[in-house]
Write a protein that holds these residues in place. Structure first.
Motif: not given
Length: 403
Positions: A347-369
């Motif tokens: 994705a492009t132009g991302c202001l914020a993101a987060d994971a829930v439940g069984n997942y965790q967001l690995a940093g803010a770099s692209e692609p979002l992991r």
């Protein structure tokens, strides 16, 4: 030319041998008897649906009916006898004797067992056998043998007597004497390792079956898992195990699951092994709709009937407002499957993101992991929240799910 002809001939022979072995494996799988455990301590209306849906799959039901525990004493499970009578299939009445019992009082156990047996038979149930499920320490197998010998003498001759067998018993010189006291047995190859080793190891299970086939003088079956468990508060001191019923305790839960493909592969190898005296499989446990840790009936049927076990994952983008999306991970395939270990979203132009439940967001770099931090099973057709993101644009077709 002769060399190439020889190589082609060898290849054809190898292919013919493979085809013959594959045919034999498929034939063995189709001829094995399939049975199932009903292990729920609380019966619900879901049992009626599950039993009706399972008629074509299982010839016989093994029903938990009596438990003996050091703290709770003897406890009879309030099974729905009317429902079992309407179902009509033959039954094994399963007696669970806790492995921590200091002694096995055959007189008391037999008295309660006989009373329960009479109630089941009076209700019109076709009870063909009694199965004793006892996790005896290997050092106490001689005592267990004596218990079974006494019990056999007191049971009606028309009833079969069976036991479950643990892999830890296989090296005991007493095991053959234990097996002489029963008509058949069920080798349990799941939930016998330490939690960090998982619920099931296919190669270990094959070696146990091979070893047991050399020991057992009578017919036996193998108990296989169609479920997962939760380990609550898992640490160096151990964990509480949660399965079909909630323990209602707080703490971090680690989920252990068994993939259908893992069991299907084991069954293929087991069929090629052709163990002596092996008569079939007993599945643990009958799937109820509300039992989130058990495989669905459709998945269990697919494994038993050797249907394709493909998995398909889909990320759902649910638009909210101003570039905000809620994310779900959906199992769009035909079978249940463990949650994928990673989902990548471009994705492009991302202001914020987060994971829930069984997942965790690995940093803010692209692609979002989105990285899985806790395992779990997701039934076919169901979705699970993955997280959210606030981005200007999501690249079409550039979302990747890594199983």
């Amino acid at each position: 030319m002769k060399r190439w002809a020889a190589m082609a001939g060898a290849l054809l022979l190898a292919l013919a041998a493979w085809a013959a072995g594959h045919y034999q494996a498929v034939h063995s799988l189709k001829t094995w008897d399939q049975q199932v455990y009903l292990w729920q301590r609380v019966w619900t209306p879901e049992h009626a649906t599950a039993l009706a849906a399972s008629h074509e799959l299982f010839s016989t039901l093994r029903v938990l009916g009596l438990q003996v525990h050091p703290r709770d004493g003897l406890r009879e499970v309030a099974v729905n006898r009317d429902l079992l009578r309407q179902d009509g299939r033959p039954l094994w009445l399963v007696v669970r004797l806790d492995g921590q019992l200091q002694q096995l009082n055959v007189t008391v156990i037999h008295q309660h067992l006989l009373q329960q047996l009479q109630r089941w038979q009076s209700a019109g149930l076709t009870v063909i056998g009694i199965e004793i499920d006892h996790d005896a320490a290997t050092a106490r197998l001689a005592e267990y043998q004596h218990f079974l010998q006494q019990l056999r003498q007191q049971l009606p001759a028309s009833l079969q007597l069976g036991i479950t067998v643990l892999p830890t018993w296989l090296t005991s010189p007493v095991l053959p004497d234990v097996l002489q006291q029963v008509d058949s047995s069920v080798l349990q190859v799941h939930a016998v390792l330490s939690p960090e080793q998982g619920l099931f190891d296919g190669q270990l299970a094959l070696s146990w079956v091979r070893q047991f086939a050399r020991i057992s003088p009578r017919p036996f079956r193998v108990a296989l898992p169609a479920y997962g468990i939760g380990l609550i508060g898992f640490d160096a001191q151990g964990a509480q195990v949660e399965s079909e019923a909630s323990l209602r305790v707080a703490g971090h839960t680690e989920e252990l699951t068994v993939a259908p493909q893992q069991i299907a592969s084991f069954l293929q190898q087991l069929a090629l092994l052709k163990p002596r005296h092996l008569r079939g499989i007993v599945w643990f446990r009958l799937p109820l709709e509300g039992d989130r840790r058990a495989w669905s009936m459709a998945t269990l049927r697919a494994v038993i009937q050797q249907q394709p076990l493909s998995t398909r994952w889909r990320v759902e983008f649910l638009p909210q407002q101003n570039g905000l999306y809620d994310l779900n991970i959906q199992n769009s395939g035909p079978i249940d499957a463990p949650l994928p270990r990673e989902i990548r979203i471009q994705a492009t132009g991302c202001l914020a993101a987060d994971a829930v439940g069984n997942y965790q967001l690995a940093g803010a770099s692209e692609p979002l992991r989105f990285i899985r931090i806790r395992g779990d099973q997701l039934r076919a057709g169901q979705s699970r929240p993955l997280g959210w993101l606030h981005c200007q644009e999501i690249t079409p077709g550039d979302t990747h799910v890594i199983p």
